[in-house]
Scaffold this active site. Structure first.
Site, short mmCIF file in Angstrom:
data_model
loop_
_atom_site.label_atom_id
_atom_site.label_comp_id
_atom_site.label_asym_id
_atom_site.label_seq_id
_atom_site.Cartn_x
_atom_site.Cartn_y
_atom_site.Cartn_z
N CYS A 80 0.83 -1.21 0.00
CA CYS A 80 0.00 0.00 0.00
C CYS A 80 0.87 1.26 0.00
CB CYS A 80 -0.91 0.01 1.23
SG CYS A 80 -2.01 1.44 1.31
N CYS A 86 -0.61 5.85 7.30
CA CYS A 86 -1.95 5.42 7.70
C CYS A 86 -1.87 4.60 8.98
CB CYS A 86 -2.59 4.60 6.58
SG CYS A 86 -4.18 3.87 7.01
N CYS A 89 -2.87 -0.29 9.05
CA CYS A 89 -2.03 -1.50 8.98
C CYS A 89 -0.71 -1.26 9.69
CB CYS A 89 -1.77 -1.90 7.54
SG CYS A 89 -3.24 -2.46 6.65
N GLN A 269 -19.31 -9.83 10.35
CA GLN A 269 -17.90 -10.17 10.38
C GLN A 269 -17.18 -9.42 9.27
OE1 GLN A 269 -16.32 -11.84 12.69
NE2 GLN A 269 -18.15 -12.52 13.82
N ASP A 364 -20.61 -15.09 21.42
CA ASP A 364 -19.77 -14.26 20.55
C ASP A 364 -19.88 -12.82 21.02
OD1 ASP A 364 -18.29 -13.14 18.53
OD2 ASP A 364 -19.80 -13.42 16.97
N CYS A 390 -13.11 -11.76 19.69
CA CYS A 390 -12.20 -10.85 18.98
C CYS A 390 -11.13 -10.31 19.92
CB CYS A 390 -12.98 -9.70 18.35
SG CYS A 390 -13.89 -8.69 19.54
#
Length: 432
Positions: A80, A86, A89, A269, A364, A390
């Site tokens: 990228c 940014c 990531c 998701q 969940d 998560c």
């Protein structure tokens, strides 16, 4: 392979202005929980890998990378152009296999802190260009095009993006149209809009938050222009804080046998393939159940697949999600039966009495975990629990509660659907 020293330039941009403090040479020993390389001290340096010798600058525990003097053999070129500036990531510079192995080792380490060992299965890994939902922040540009993108690393500044390699190609192609849409959101000086973009089976669904609501929010003229731009772009729906501003078609997704119309801002998701992998795994582990509880069910990510196995009771704190789930039942004939309720499972968990006929429970929860509900499951007669999480830290805490009550964590599936980030998700299977 190793090469000559190189000045770090992220995704091709020049390095940031050096922070205060003398430059130092460091050897990176490991990668920490936020994805930064860790040298002795500890000293944290972003965009570095184990074994590398680097030059960094700054003071205290956190430094900025100025140059990679001896690169790791696992270092690769980021895909990228925005990488490094940014804040989305953190790990595009790391080869896929060692990156994935690091996530699995982090997961094992988190469990170990709660004295938990189990079989960790081969991880599911999402690929690039598969994210079907992203949140893009908008800032004032000109009348026709807003600035749109992600927050900069460790900053409230905005990185105005042109591409996003993690996002589905449909979302990437829509970036110019999303910038045009966002340009109509700045009637009030305090507006700081965020566009929550979801790719549904019908097309793109956009829920906008952060628009200043004083004086009635957007004017009628701005709403009309918003709708016009949404129609020009072919978006299926645009909502303002949940209120429909434009809709061409009902945004829907297929969840197992059911076709679900999403509520505004409804949760899915992050990738469709990861959802399928997790749902298939959950259903396989629930096989043979006689009655199932699906807790924190959302719009039915697992509910409909579980209801193909046995009668299923679903619960979630979001009434709109439960309503969407129940409305979709008519599209999925042949289920064993579904009941559902809107219920805050943190404040009002299903109690032992409520669980007396349940033999398999699936949960969940959000990142905070399911401490209150897990305590009730531990006291109940439920024989099998399948936990989806998560947040490995809160999962480990809840797992310890179940294990102390006689459960065994039989196996665990790691799921990497937030590509190139430090985050890892999981599905764990408990039996007793």
């Amino acid at each position: 392979m190793r090469g000559p020293k190189r000045r770090f330039q992220g995704g091709g941009r020049p390095s940031p202005k050096p922070p205060p403090g003398p430059p130092v040479e460091l050897t990176i020993q490991s990668v920490g929980g936020e994805g930064d390389g860790v040298a002795a001290g500890p000293v944290f340096v972003p965009f570095t890998l184990p074994g590398e010798r680097v030059r960094a600058q700054g003071s205290g525990e956190r430094r900025e990378l100025m140059a990679v003097l001896e690169p790791s053999a696992d270092r690769i070129t980021p895909v990228c152009p925005h990488f490094g500036s940014c804040g989305g990531c953190a790990l595009q510079h790391w080869g896929h296999e060692p990156y994935l192995a690091w996530k699995v080792s982090r997961l094992a380490g988190t469990l170990a802190r709660e004295r938990i060992e189990t079989e960790i299965l081969a991880p599911y890994a999402a690929g690039p260009a598969t994210r079907r939902r992203v949140t893009l922040h908008a800032r004032r540009g000109d009348r026709d095009m807003a600035r749109l993108g992600y927050k900069a690393r460790k900053s409230w500044d905005l990185v105005d993006i042109a591409v996003c390699p993690i996002a589905h190609p449909t979302i990437q192609a829509a970036i110019p149209a999303l910038k045009r849409l966002a340009a109509r959101l700045f009637e009030h000086p305090k507006s700081a809009p965020s566009l929550h973009v979801t790719l549904t089976d019908a097309g793109l669904d956009i829920d906008i938050t952060g628009v200043e609501a004083k004086s009635g929010g957007l004017s009628a003229d701005a709403r009309m222009q918003l709708a016009e731009r949404a129609a020009e772009a072919g978006f299926v729906r645009v909502t303002l804080g949940g209120e429909v501003a434009y809709m061409a078609h009902a945004p829907h997704v297929q969840l197992g046998p059911a076709r679900v119309i999403l509520p505004a801002g409804g949760f899915l998701q992050a990738t469709k393939d990861a959802e399928t992998a997790m749902a298939d795994f959950v259903a396989a582990q629930a096989a043979g159940a006689t009655r199932i509880a699906d807790l924190f069910c959302g719009v039915g990510t697992f509910t409909f697949r579980l209801a193909e196995i046995a009668p299923t009771h679903a619960a979630d704190s979001a009434p709109e999600a439960v309503a969407a789930l129940m409305s979709a039942l008519s599209t999925a004939p042949g289920l064993k039966g579904v009941t559902a309720e809107a219920r805050d499972l943190a404040r009002r968990p299903l109690l032992v009495h409520d669980l007396r006929h349940i033999d398999v429970a699936v949960f969940d929860p959000p990142r905070a975990g399911a401490a209150e509900q897990t305590a009730e499951l531990a006291r109940s007669g439920v024989s099998r629990v399948i936990g989806v999480s998560c947040n490995p830290a809160t999962f480990a805490r809840d797992a310890r509660t179940l294990i102390d009550a006689g459960f065994t964590l039989e196996r665990l599936l790691p799921v990497d659907q937030f590509l190139w980030s430090p985050h890892v998700e999981l599905v764990g299977v408990f039996t007793r």
